[in-house]
Design a protein around this motif. Structure first.
Motif, PDB file in Angstrom:
ATOM      1  N   CYS A 105       0.838  -1.205   0.000  1.00  0.00           N
ATOM      2  CA  CYS A 105       0.000   0.000   0.000  1.00  0.00           C
ATOM      3  C   CYS A 105       0.868   1.248   0.000  1.00  0.00           C
ATOM      4  O   CYS A 105       0.614   2.194  -0.757  1.00  0.00           O
ATOM      5  CB  CYS A 105      -0.914   0.015   1.229  1.00  0.00           C
ATOM      6  N   GLU A 106       1.873   1.259   0.831  1.00  0.00           N
ATOM      7  CA  GLU A 106       2.761   2.420   0.913  1.00  0.00           C
ATOM      8  C   GLU A 106       3.536   2.605  -0.394  1.00  0.00           C
ATOM      9  O   GLU A 106       3.653   3.728  -0.891  1.00  0.00           O
ATOM     10  CB  GLU A 106       3.727   2.253   2.097  1.00  0.00           C
ATOM     11  N   GLU A 127       1.360   4.119  -3.129  1.00  0.00           N
ATOM     12  CA  GLU A 127       1.144   5.555  -2.983  1.00  0.00           C
ATOM     13  C   GLU A 127       2.420   6.340  -3.282  1.00  0.00           C
ATOM     14  O   GLU A 127       2.395   7.314  -4.045  1.00  0.00           O
ATOM     15  CB  GLU A 127       0.655   5.867  -1.559  1.00  0.00           C
ATOM     16  N   SER A 155      -0.440   5.122  -7.701  1.00  0.00           N
ATOM     17  CA  SER A 155      -1.801   5.401  -7.241  1.00  0.00           C
ATOM     18  C   SER A 155      -2.428   6.524  -8.055  1.00  0.00           C
ATOM     19  O   SER A 155      -3.569   6.411  -8.518  1.00  0.00           O
ATOM     20  CB  SER A 155      -1.770   5.786  -5.763  1.00  0.00           C
ATOM     21  N   ILE A 203      -8.604   2.735  -2.885  1.00  0.00           N
ATOM     22  CA  ILE A 203      -7.926   2.600  -1.592  1.00  0.00           C
ATOM     23  C   ILE A 203      -8.639   1.612  -0.677  1.00  0.00           C
ATOM     24  O   ILE A 203      -7.998   0.847   0.035  1.00  0.00           O
ATOM     25  CB  ILE A 203      -7.825   3.973  -0.893  1.00  0.00           C
ATOM     26  N   PHE A 220      -7.614  -1.972   0.118  1.00  0.00           N
ATOM     27  CA  PHE A 220      -6.291  -2.130   0.717  1.00  0.00           C
ATOM     28  C   PHE A 220      -6.200  -1.601   2.137  1.00  0.00           C
ATOM     29  O   PHE A 220      -5.545  -2.201   2.984  1.00  0.00           O
ATOM     30  CB  PHE A 220      -5.232  -1.411  -0.140  1.00  0.00           C
ATOM     31  N   SER A 221      -6.811  -0.454   2.413  1.00  0.00           N
ATOM     32  CA  SER A 221      -6.569   0.221   3.677  1.00  0.00           C
ATOM     33  C   SER A 221      -7.821   0.881   4.221  1.00  0.00           C
ATOM     34  O   SER A 221      -8.369   1.792   3.587  1.00  0.00           O
ATOM     35  CB  SER A 221      -5.472   1.282   3.474  1.00  0.00           C
ATOM     36  N   THR A 235     -12.052  -3.979   3.414  1.00  0.00           N
ATOM     37  CA  THR A 235     -10.626  -4.017   3.088  1.00  0.00           C
ATOM     38  C   THR A 235     -10.309  -5.449   2.653  1.00  0.00           C
ATOM     39  O   THR A 235      -9.868  -6.270   3.436  1.00  0.00           O
ATOM     40  CB  THR A 235      -9.770  -3.608   4.293  1.00  0.00           C
ATOM     41  N   TYR A 277      -6.767  -7.097   3.276  1.00  0.00           N
ATOM     42  CA  TYR A 277      -6.497  -7.300   4.704  1.00  0.00           C
ATOM     43  C   TYR A 277      -7.308  -8.488   5.236  1.00  0.00           C
ATOM     44  O   TYR A 277      -6.779  -9.385   5.886  1.00  0.00           O
ATOM     45  CB  TYR A 277      -6.837  -6.027   5.485  1.00  0.00           C
TER      46      TYR A 277
END
Length: 167
Positions: free
Chosen positions: A52-53, A56, A61, A87, A90-91, A125, A128
């Motif tokens: 995810c990080e 971005e 993204s 998003i 994912f989060s 999510t 997750y």
């Protein structure tokens, strides 16, 4: 509502005692299994958070958002919500931050904010939850269930935006 959890706890304890189950020993054994399961989740969750990080930070993204905005718009999803739709699988915290930004920018009673709230509340999510559910099962073939969930999420998003437009 504050009495339900204690009532369930007491009922389970009474039922276990009636069955002559050693409640504390069984509880301790369950905690041991829960700790093992929790540690087995760490690699899966770490991978999801890092991806995810990276998604971005790399700018991917923004590129994907720009690419999919016209497609989502054609499906009836406001282009301003493309990033939220991307998003959310994912989060949860990232999508909540974006939801807050949408509400602040467009106002709480706007069509876009109503859609954003419905999308946030009605989706999950996916990655997750998949990591949590499938880590304990040691399942390797995750593509089909994840694709099914993502397609159903997209369909529910389209329907949610349509309903928000009608209301």
């Amino acid at each position: 509502m504050q009495y339900i959890i204690p009532a369930i706890f007491i009922l389970v304890f009474v039922f276990a005692a009636a069955k002559k189950v050693r409640v504390y020993d069984e509880f301790s054994e369950g905690v041991k299994e829960a700790v093992k399961f929790t540690f087995s989740l760490i690699p899966c969750l770490a991978a999801i958070f890092m991806m995810c990080e990276l998604f971005e930070i790399s700018g991917l993204s923004g590129g994907v958002t720009n690419l999919l905005s016209p497609v989502f718009s054609a499906l009836g999803i406001p282009p301003e919500l493309t990033k939220l739709v991307l998003i959310k699988p994912f989060s949860g915290s990232g999508s909540l931050a974006y939801l807050t930004a949408v509400i602040e920018e467009h106002g709480a009673d706007s069509y876009i904010s109503r859609c954003a709230c419905v999308l946030y509340g009605s989706s999950e999510t996916v990655f997750y939850i998949s990591a949590v559910y499938f880590a304990g099962l040691k399942v390797k073939k995750l593509a089909v269930p994840i694709v099914i969930v993502l397609v159903s999420t997209l369909l529910s998003t389209v329907i949610a935006c349509l309903l928000c437009k009608l209301i």
